[in-house]
Design a protein around this motif. Sequence first.
Motif, PDB file in Angstrom:
ATOM      1  N   SER A   1       0.822  -1.211   0.000  1.00  0.00           N
ATOM      2  CA  SER A   1       0.000   0.000   0.000  1.00  0.00           C
ATOM      3  C   SER A   1       0.856   1.261   0.000  1.00  0.00           C
ATOM      4  O   SER A   1       0.560   2.239  -0.699  1.00  0.00           O
ATOM      5  N   ASP A   2       1.934   1.243   0.768  1.00  0.00           N
ATOM      6  CA  ASP A   2       2.810   2.414   0.815  1.00  0.00           C
ATOM      7  C   ASP A   2       3.587   2.595  -0.492  1.00  0.00           C
ATOM      8  O   ASP A   2       3.832   3.730  -0.921  1.00  0.00           O
ATOM      9  N   ILE A   3       3.966   1.492  -1.124  1.00  0.00           N
ATOM     10  CA  ILE A   3       4.579   1.607  -2.452  1.00  0.00           C
ATOM     11  C   ILE A   3       3.593   2.259  -3.412  1.00  0.00           C
ATOM     12  O   ILE A   3       3.948   3.154  -4.196  1.00  0.00           O
ATOM     13  N   ASP A   4       2.342   1.838  -3.344  1.00  0.00           N
ATOM     14  CA  ASP A   4       1.304   2.412  -4.209  1.00  0.00           C
ATOM     15  C   ASP A   4       1.143   3.909  -3.960  1.00  0.00           C
ATOM     16  O   ASP A   4       0.971   4.695  -4.898  1.00  0.00           O
ATOM     17  N   THR A   5       1.218   4.310  -2.704  1.00  0.00           N
ATOM     18  CA  THR A   5       1.120   5.745  -2.374  1.00  0.00           C
ATOM     19  C   THR A   5       2.195   6.541  -3.102  1.00  0.00           C
ATOM     20  O   THR A   5       1.921   7.615  -3.664  1.00  0.00           O
ATOM     21  N   LEU A   6       3.401   6.031  -3.113  1.00  0.00           N
ATOM     22  CA  LEU A   6       4.499   6.737  -3.783  1.00  0.00           C
ATOM     23  C   LEU A   6       4.387   6.650  -5.303  1.00  0.00           C
ATOM     24  O   LEU A   6       4.690   7.620  -6.010  1.00  0.00           O
ATOM     25  N   VAL A   7       3.954   5.496  -5.807  1.00  0.00           N
ATOM     26  CA  VAL A   7       3.836   5.320  -7.263  1.00  0.00           C
ATOM     27  C   VAL A   7       2.811   6.295  -7.857  1.00  0.00           C
ATOM     28  O   VAL A   7       2.952   6.719  -9.009  1.00  0.00           O
ATOM     29  N   GLN A   8       1.819   6.682  -7.080  1.00  0.00           N
ATOM     30  CA  GLN A   8       0.800   7.594  -7.589  1.00  0.00           C
ATOM     31  C   GLN A   8       1.342   8.999  -7.868  1.00  0.00           C
ATOM     32  O   GLN A   8       0.696   9.790  -8.557  1.00  0.00           O
ATOM     33  N   ILE A   9       2.525   9.305  -7.373  1.00  0.00           N
ATOM     34  CA  ILE A   9       3.130  10.632  -7.569  1.00  0.00           C
ATOM     35  C   ILE A   9       4.086  10.564  -8.757  1.00  0.00           C
ATOM     36  O   ILE A   9       5.058   9.821  -8.734  1.00  0.00           O
ATOM     37  N   GLU A  10       3.825  11.342  -9.788  1.00  0.00           N
ATOM     38  CA  GLU A  10       4.641  11.324 -11.008  1.00  0.00           C
ATOM     39  C   GLU A  10       5.883  12.203 -10.782  1.00  0.00           C
ATOM     40  O   GLU A  10       6.014  13.296 -11.328  1.00  0.00           O
ATOM     41  N   SER A  11       6.809  11.675 -10.005  1.00  0.00           N
ATOM     42  CA  SER A  11       7.905  12.477  -9.458  1.00  0.00           C
ATOM     43  C   SER A  11       9.104  12.576 -10.400  1.00  0.00           C
ATOM     44  O   SER A  11      10.228  12.203 -10.064  1.00  0.00           O
ATOM     45  N   VAL A  12       8.850  13.107 -11.589  1.00  0.00           N
ATOM     46  CA  VAL A  12       9.896  13.350 -12.582  1.00  0.00           C
ATOM     47  C   VAL A  12      10.501  14.732 -12.334  1.00  0.00           C
ATOM     48  O   VAL A  12       9.782  15.684 -11.989  1.00  0.00           O
ATOM     49  N   GLU A  13      11.802  14.855 -12.504  1.00  0.00           N
ATOM     50  CA  GLU A  13      12.460  16.149 -12.333  1.00  0.00           C
ATOM     51  C   GLU A  13      11.778  17.220 -13.190  1.00  0.00           C
ATOM     52  O   GLU A  13      11.453  16.993 -14.346  1.00  0.00           O
ATOM     53  N   ASP A  14      11.597  18.392 -12.604  1.00  0.00           N
ATOM     54  CA  ASP A  14      10.929  19.501 -13.293  1.00  0.00           C
ATOM     55  C   ASP A  14      11.607  20.800 -12.864  1.00  0.00           C
ATOM     56  O   ASP A  14      11.096  21.558 -12.049  1.00  0.00           O
ATOM     57  N   LEU A  15      12.782  21.051 -13.441  1.00  0.00           N
ATOM     58  CA  LEU A  15      13.567  22.213 -13.031  1.00  0.00           C
ATOM     59  C   LEU A  15      12.898  23.528 -13.409  1.00  0.00           C
ATOM     60  O   LEU A  15      13.163  24.563 -12.783  1.00  0.00           O
ATOM     61  N   GLU A  16      12.036  23.497 -14.407  1.00  0.00           N
ATOM     62  CA  GLU A  16      11.344  24.721 -14.817  1.00  0.00           C
ATOM     63  C   GLU A  16      10.478  25.274 -13.691  1.00  0.00           C
ATOM     64  O   GLU A  16      10.265  26.488 -13.595  1.00  0.00           O
ATOM     65  N   HIS A  17       9.974  24.385 -12.845  1.00  0.00           N
ATOM     66  CA  HIS A  17       9.111  24.805 -11.745  1.00  0.00           C
ATOM     67  C   HIS A  17       9.776  24.604 -10.378  1.00  0.00           C
ATOM     68  O   HIS A  17       9.096  24.531  -9.353  1.00  0.00           O
ATOM     69  N   ALA A  18      11.097  24.513 -10.367  1.00  0.00           N
ATOM     70  CA  ALA A  18      11.820  24.371  -9.107  1.00  0.00           C
ATOM     71  C   ALA A  18      11.709  25.642  -8.274  1.00  0.00           C
ATOM     72  O   ALA A  18      11.654  26.746  -8.812  1.00  0.00           O
ATOM     73  N   THR A  19      11.670  25.471  -6.967  1.00  0.00           N
ATOM     74  CA  THR A  19      11.578  26.599  -6.036  1.00  0.00           C
ATOM     75  C   THR A  19      12.439  26.284  -4.813  1.00  0.00           C
ATOM     76  O   THR A  19      12.935  25.165  -4.652  1.00  0.00           O
ATOM     77  N   ASP A  20      12.610  27.268  -3.947  1.00  0.00           N
ATOM     78  CA  ASP A  20      13.231  27.001  -2.658  1.00  0.00           C
ATOM     79  C   ASP A  20      12.401  25.952  -1.933  1.00  0.00           C
ATOM     80  O   ASP A  20      11.177  26.083  -1.826  1.00  0.00           O
ATOM     81  N   GLY A  21      13.052  24.925  -1.461  1.00  0.00           N
ATOM     82  CA  GLY A  21      12.337  23.834  -0.809  1.00  0.00           C
ATOM     83  C   GLY A  21      11.896  22.748  -1.764  1.00  0.00           C
ATOM     84  O   GLY A  21      11.493  21.662  -1.328  1.00  0.00           O
ATOM     85  N   ALA A  22      11.939  23.018  -3.049  1.00  0.00           N
ATOM     86  CA  ALA A  22      11.622  22.014  -4.077  1.00  0.00           C
ATOM     87  C   ALA A  22      12.615  22.186  -5.226  1.00  0.00           C
ATOM     88  O   ALA A  22      12.250  22.569  -6.328  1.00  0.00           O
ATOM     89  N   PRO A  23      13.918  21.934  -4.962  1.00  0.00           N
ATOM     90  CA  PRO A  23      14.963  22.260  -5.932  1.00  0.00           C
ATOM     91  C   PRO A  23      14.911  21.453  -7.218  1.00  0.00           C
ATOM     92  O   PRO A  23      15.523  21.848  -8.211  1.00  0.00           O
ATOM     93  N   PHE A  24      14.182  20.338  -7.210  1.00  0.00           N
ATOM     94  CA  PHE A  24      14.087  19.517  -8.416  1.00  0.00           C
ATOM     95  C   PHE A  24      12.663  19.473  -8.961  1.00  0.00           C
ATOM     96  O   PHE A  24      12.340  18.645  -9.807  1.00  0.00           O
ATOM     97  N   GLY A  25      11.824  20.380  -8.465  1.00  0.00           N
ATOM     98  CA  GLY A  25      10.457  20.478  -8.943  1.00  0.00           C
ATOM     99  C   GLY A  25       9.455  20.036  -7.902  1.00  0.00           C
ATOM    100  O   GLY A  25       9.787  19.372  -6.907  1.00  0.00           O
ATOM    101  N   PRO A  26       8.169  20.387  -8.120  1.00  0.00           N
ATOM    102  CA  PRO A  26       7.142  20.103  -7.110  1.00  0.00           C
ATOM    103  C   PRO A  26       6.838  18.620  -6.918  1.00  0.00           C
ATOM    104  O   PRO A  26       6.547  18.192  -5.808  1.00  0.00           O
ATOM    105  N   ALA A  27       6.919  17.821  -7.982  1.00  0.00           N
ATOM    106  CA  ALA A  27       6.567  16.407  -7.833  1.00  0.00           C
ATOM    107  C   ALA A  27       7.610  15.614  -7.048  1.00  0.00           C
ATOM    108  O   ALA A  27       7.237  14.821  -6.170  1.00  0.00           O
ATOM    109  N   PRO A  28       8.915  15.781  -7.307  1.00  0.00           N
ATOM    110  CA  PRO A  28       9.886  15.113  -6.428  1.00  0.00           C
ATOM    111  C   PRO A  28       9.739  15.537  -4.966  1.00  0.00           C
ATOM    112  O   PRO A  28       9.900  14.714  -4.060  1.00  0.00           O
TER     113      PRO A  28
END
Length: 476
Positions: free
Chosen positions: A23-50
């Motif tokens: 179940s916990d693996i499924d929780t993480l798999v549901q997040i499309e955590s691909v690097e998104d530097l275009e939307h990186a911010t302080d606290g999210a240096p590799f993007g909002p999904a990671p």
Amino acid sequence: MVDKKLAARVDAYVDEVWDSVVSDIDTLVQIESVEDLEHATDGAPFGPAPRAALDAALSIAQRLGLDTVNCNGYIGYGQIDGQDDKQIATIAHADIVPLGTGWDFDPLRVTRKDGYLIGRGVADDKGPLVLSLYAAAFVRREAERSGSAPNHTLRTLIGTNEETSMGDVEWYLQNYREPDFLFTPDAEFPLICGEKGRVQGAFRSQAIVGKNSNTVLVSLDGGTVANAVCSLAEALVRANAKELPAANNIELEEAGDGLTRIVAHGKGGHASMPEGTLNAIGVLVDYLLDNKLYSPSQQSYLELEQKIMASTDGSSLGIDATDKFFEPLTCIGGTVRTNKGCFVQTIDVRYPTSTNVDKMCEVLEPLAQQHGACFEVQANMTPFLTDPESPEIQTLVSTYNEYTGKHGHAFTIGGGTYARHFSKAAAFGPFEHGATLPSWVGPEHGPNEGVNEEEFKQALKIYIVAIMRLMEISLD
């Protein structure tokens, strides 16, 4: 041998928590955590999904009773404090490669089918990440049962940038001290104790093509990335397609204005495992040289290209090397481009401890000059090796062997994992070296990415017992 009472507690624990693990693996798999530097911010240096995946993993760790810390969104960890200042760590990552196409299952959910778990990240590396958290939770439970903290601190690091630049771990090591020993569950059993060094470089010709030039060879283009054997390459030449001979793996097509496009087909593969590949750039260069499809000023560079492609162990360039820990050096041509009137050929070299970048440059730079070109190093990573006879490595390997009944040994690879960033580390499972999957189950990074559920359960047991044993070692 594994203590029978401990083994029984581990078996009961894994059976108890397994549905929660999935179940916990499924929780993480549901997040499309691909690097998104275009939307990186302080606290999210590799993007909002990671960052979202990091938050979700830390929430799981906290629920399992670990003390959690978010390190400015770069990385995070769960921890169990030990009796001394020594630290054992695991590191896994919550980021993924893009979903891609060709899926028969929902890539953003865990599907349980015929003994397999399917979904993006179940293998690389969200599934192993969850295993590391549950292994730590067992250590916490044992500490409570015994009324005594473990000898050493246990830290479960959660990365967010492994699939691209590993900037997460680089930031961590600039701001936190290294663990005394670490393993990453992001590879294969029995255990990877070393990774070859890696040089990426480029041979650049003199300016021998141009828009207003009458050179026979107008352009070269091939490959997609520097760290893969090129499977498709093409050249534009001033020639009549109908007058050119046919050849294996070569297509000829008229391109207008007296030009012919020559397309070469090869068989691609990873730069660290070139055996069985066929470099399309080599196929193309051989055809150009055989049929004199070049101007005099271009011949020498094509002959250099031919030397680059003539071997995958660096012997044709004079840089071949091996040693007692690693398989022989590998060297492949990744991409070729036409840039500002020059041809630029990249190479990817994976090298053992018996050589280094300076020794290679002593050979490659004068070789390039002999062919009217220059060679430049674009990136270099030195080899990583932890002594396979060290007590930490022997503890992990022996635990694996006891649980599997095998006689495995630590080995080295040409690729790279988180482990190479640490002074004393290893990559430890969770997959069997050389194992095959059913045709409907995909590999890491591919569609239908999947893992064998029973093998995953056994990996969790191995991790738990291995960590418990590491706690008894005196860490130097």
